[in-house]
Design a protein around this motif. Structure first.
Motif, PDB file in Angstrom:
ATOM      1  N   CYS A   1      -1.695   0.237 -21.556  1.00  0.00           N
ATOM      2  CA  CYS A   1      -0.672  -0.420 -20.725  1.00  0.00           C
ATOM      3  C   CYS A   1       0.564  -0.654 -21.593  1.00  0.00           C
ATOM      4  O   CYS A   1       1.656  -0.226 -21.264  1.00  0.00           O
TER       5      CYS A   1
ATOM      6  N   ARG B   1       1.340   7.525 -21.958  1.00  0.00           N
ATOM      7  CA  ARG B   1       2.035   6.405 -21.350  1.00  0.00           C
ATOM      8  C   ARG B   1       1.871   5.174 -22.239  1.00  0.00           C
ATOM      9  O   ARG B   1       0.944   5.095 -23.052  1.00  0.00           O
TER      10      ARG B   1
ATOM     11  N   LYS C   1       7.658  -4.683 -21.337  1.00  0.00           N
ATOM     12  CA  LYS C   1       6.713  -4.940 -20.254  1.00  0.00           C
ATOM     13  C   LYS C   1       7.309  -5.876 -19.203  1.00  0.00           C
ATOM     14  O   LYS C   1       7.776  -6.961 -19.535  1.00  0.00           O
ATOM     15  N   PRO C   2       7.287  -5.461 -17.946  1.00  0.00           N
ATOM     16  CA  PRO C   2       7.843  -6.289 -16.864  1.00  0.00           C
ATOM     17  C   PRO C   2       6.819  -7.291 -16.372  1.00  0.00           C
ATOM     18  O   PRO C   2       6.217  -7.112 -15.324  1.00  0.00           O
TER      19      PRO C   2
ATOM     20  N   GLU D   1       8.541   2.704 -20.056  1.00  0.00           N
ATOM     21  CA  GLU D   1       9.362   2.013 -19.055  1.00  0.00           C
ATOM     22  C   GLU D   1      10.689   1.519 -19.618  1.00  0.00           C
ATOM     23  O   GLU D   1      10.766   1.028 -20.741  1.00  0.00           O
TER      24      GLU D   1
ATOM     25  N   GLN E   1      10.137   5.579 -17.236  1.00  0.00           N
ATOM     26  CA  GLN E   1       9.369   4.982 -16.147  1.00  0.00           C
ATOM     27  C   GLN E   1      10.195   3.845 -15.556  1.00  0.00           C
ATOM     28  O   GLN E   1      10.691   2.990 -16.293  1.00  0.00           O
TER      29      GLN E   1
ATOM     30  N   GLY F   1       9.526   0.799 -13.190  1.00  0.00           N
ATOM     31  CA  GLY F   1       8.342   0.113 -12.702  1.00  0.00           C
ATOM     32  C   GLY F   1       8.507  -0.410 -11.289  1.00  0.00           C
ATOM     33  O   GLY F   1       9.615  -0.475 -10.734  1.00  0.00           O
ATOM     34  N   SER F   2       7.368  -0.801 -10.748  1.00  0.00           N
ATOM     35  CA  SER F   2       7.295  -1.281  -9.368  1.00  0.00           C
ATOM     36  C   SER F   2       8.291  -2.417  -9.097  1.00  0.00           C
ATOM     37  O   SER F   2       8.936  -2.452  -8.054  1.00  0.00           O
ATOM     38  N   ARG F   3       8.420  -3.324 -10.070  1.00  0.00           N
ATOM     39  CA  ARG F   3       9.295  -4.479  -9.868  1.00  0.00           C
ATOM     40  C   ARG F   3      10.764  -4.103  -9.885  1.00  0.00           C
ATOM     41  O   ARG F   3      11.617  -4.897  -9.496  1.00  0.00           O
TER      42      ARG F   3
ATOM     43  N   LYS G   1       8.095   4.375  -9.802  1.00  0.00           N
ATOM     44  CA  LYS G   1       6.923   3.762  -9.176  1.00  0.00           C
ATOM     45  C   LYS G   1       7.320   3.033  -7.895  1.00  0.00           C
ATOM     46  O   LYS G   1       8.406   2.460  -7.814  1.00  0.00           O
TER      47      LYS G   1
ATOM     48  N   ARG H   1       1.346   3.501  -6.575  1.00  0.00           N
ATOM     49  CA  ARG H   1       0.530   2.658  -7.459  1.00  0.00           C
ATOM     50  C   ARG H   1      -0.096   1.495  -6.706  1.00  0.00           C
ATOM     51  O   ARG H   1      -0.583   0.549  -7.298  1.00  0.00           O
TER      52      ARG H   1
ATOM     53  N   HIS I   1      -3.298   0.605 -11.665  1.00  0.00           N
ATOM     54  CA  HIS I   1      -2.663  -0.582 -11.094  1.00  0.00           C
ATOM     55  C   HIS I   1      -3.082  -0.796  -9.643  1.00  0.00           C
ATOM     56  O   HIS I   1      -2.989  -1.903  -9.127  1.00  0.00           O
TER      57      HIS I   1
ATOM     58  N   GLU J   1      -4.423   4.147 -17.251  1.00  0.00           N
ATOM     59  CA  GLU J   1      -4.486   3.300 -18.439  1.00  0.00           C
ATOM     60  C   GLU J   1      -5.838   3.483 -19.130  1.00  0.00           C
ATOM     61  O   GLU J   1      -6.896   3.328 -18.512  1.00  0.00           O
TER      62      GLU J   1
HETATM   63  C1  PEP Z   1       2.613  -0.297 -15.913  1.00  0.00           C
HETATM   64  O1  PEP Z   1       2.645   0.921 -15.683  1.00  0.00           O
HETATM   65  O2  PEP Z   1       2.029  -0.799 -16.900  1.00  0.00           O
HETATM   66  C2  PEP Z   1       3.219  -1.194 -14.905  1.00  0.00           C
HETATM   67  C3  PEP Z   1       3.725  -2.367 -15.252  1.00  0.00           C
HETATM   68  O3  PEP Z   1       3.144  -0.700 -13.675  1.00  0.00           O
HETATM   69  P1  PEP Z   1       3.799  -1.218 -12.293  1.00  0.00           P
HETATM   70  O4  PEP Z   1       5.281  -1.211 -12.509  1.00  0.00           O
HETATM   71  O5  PEP Z   1       3.334  -0.192 -11.306  1.00  0.00           O
HETATM   72  O6  PEP Z   1       3.243  -2.585 -12.022  1.00  0.00           O
END
Ligand code: PEP
Ligand code: MN
Length: 348
Positions: free
Chosen positions: A101, A125, A130-131, A163, A181, A183-185, A206, A236, A271, A297
């Motif tokens: 991760c 990856r 990290k978000p 990311e 990347q 991310g989802s957020r 994502k 995801r 995820h 992951e």
């Molecule tokens: C990730 O890939 O570790 C991640 C934070 O993914 P997501 O943005 O899909 O939550």
């Protein structure tokens, strides 16, 4: 383009729609006496659909005709294939991305990179940024993590997927990444999407965990509209009502996207599941629905990591998943792209 108007519009409201049509060099023609269905002919542009949808007097755009958006599939045209190092996504090619991760330390990252490479991954990856949902959780090793990724890329030849959270970091992250990347957020973060759109580096976008499929492809459209054609969509999982799994993998969404867009679509079973024991079946489901790859992951000792330990699978489980992938994609005539065989040390 074919649009449906609201019923019983005032003359001024209809005139406003016809004015917009003329401004866009489209030729309008009503198809019915009630003036509800309006056909617009002429040179179509991607922005036309949204311009009409935004008008209160327009009920729906029924057919975009020549005003196709950039993500939309065009009948008879091959799908987009995105290359990331030796990985290939789309138009019949399937590749695997695997790794931790978060990037925590060099030795572990190198060990995982080698393990997943030997078992069929072509890209590593791992987030340096990290978000996290809480500002007090581990936020990543940042510039140190990027340095680790650069060293591991040189050491293993794996492409790097990592990311980017902030437009101000695009240059630094871009030095370490072969693929950004998003991310989802951040799927709704238009300035960030436009900024990666201005680069020519592949982008893994994502799906937002609360995003509709329309919102998802429009996020991709931001990147495409800025000139970057190298976009891979990643399902995801979306937020469901049941916390047994972390998210709800939208397999129907994957199947829909494969029909609707020419862009490659991959699946992140980690995820979606949020737990290691369900990663393999979800990976299989994603590939069966048509996914052009997986991002997974992997960690040999999940108890030591600072993020997403409970959804990590072991290198051995990843090997099984890669074997599944090879068999599943062969069923519909696709190929799992694998790297050069590793040179193994030992007696000649
Ligand atoms: C990730 O890939 O570790 C991640 C934070 O993914 P997501 O943005 O899909 O939550
Ligand atoms: Mn994660």
């Amino acid at each position: 383009m074919l649009i449906r108007l609201q019923k019983k519009l005032a003359a001024g409201e209809i005139e406003a729609i016809l004015d917009l049509a003329r401004e866009l060099s489209l030729c309008p023609r009503f198809l019915d006496a009630e003036r509800e269905y309006l056909e617009l002919t002429g040179p179509g542009r991607p922005e036309h659909r949204s311009r009409f949808e935004d008008m209160a007097s327009v009920r729906a755009v029924l057919d975009t005709g020549a005003s196709r958006e950039l993500h939309e599939r065009i009948a008879g045209r091959p799908d987009t294939q995105v290359a990331v190092g030796s990985a290939r996504f789309g138009n019949g090619a399937v590749s695997l991305i695997a790794g931790p991760c978060a990037i925590e330390d060099y030795d572990r990252t190198l060990e995982i990179a080698r393990a997943v490479r030997e078992r069929g991954a072509l890209a590593l990856r791992g987030g340096a940024f990290k978000p996290r949902t809480s500002p007090y959780s581990f936020q990543g090793t940042r510039s140190k993590g990027l340095e680790i990724l650069e060293r591991v890329r040189i050491e293993t030849g794996l492409a790097i997927v990592t990311e980017v959270l902030d437009p101000r970091d695009i240059e630094a992250v871009g030095d370490a990444a072969d693929m950004f990347q998003i991310g989802s957020r951040n799927m709704f973060n238009a300035p960030l999407l436009l900024e990666v759109g201005r680069t020519r580096k592949p982008v893994l976008l994502k799906r937002g965990f609360m995003a509709t499929l329309r919102e998802f492809v429009l996020a991709a459209e931001y990147i495409l509209s800025a000139g970057n054609t190298q976009v891979v969509l990643c399902e995801r999982g979306v937020r469901g009502f049941d916390s047994t799994t972390r998210n709800l993998l939208d397999v129907g969404g994957v199947a829909f996207l494969k029909r609707h867009t020419h862009l490659p679509v991959i699946v992140d079973p980690s995820h979606a599941a949020g737990r290691g024991d369900l990663v393999r079946p979800l990976a299989r489901a994603g590939l069966a629905a048509g996914a052009d790859g997986l991002i997974v992951e992997v960690h040999p000792n999940p108890s030591e990591v600072h993020s997403d330990g409970n959804q990590a699978i072991s290198p051995l489980e990843f090997e099984r998943l890669a074997q599944d992938a090879r068999a599943l994609v062969a069923l519909d005539g696709r190929v799992l792209v694998v790297g050069e065989p590793l040179v193994t040390k030992g007696p000649a």
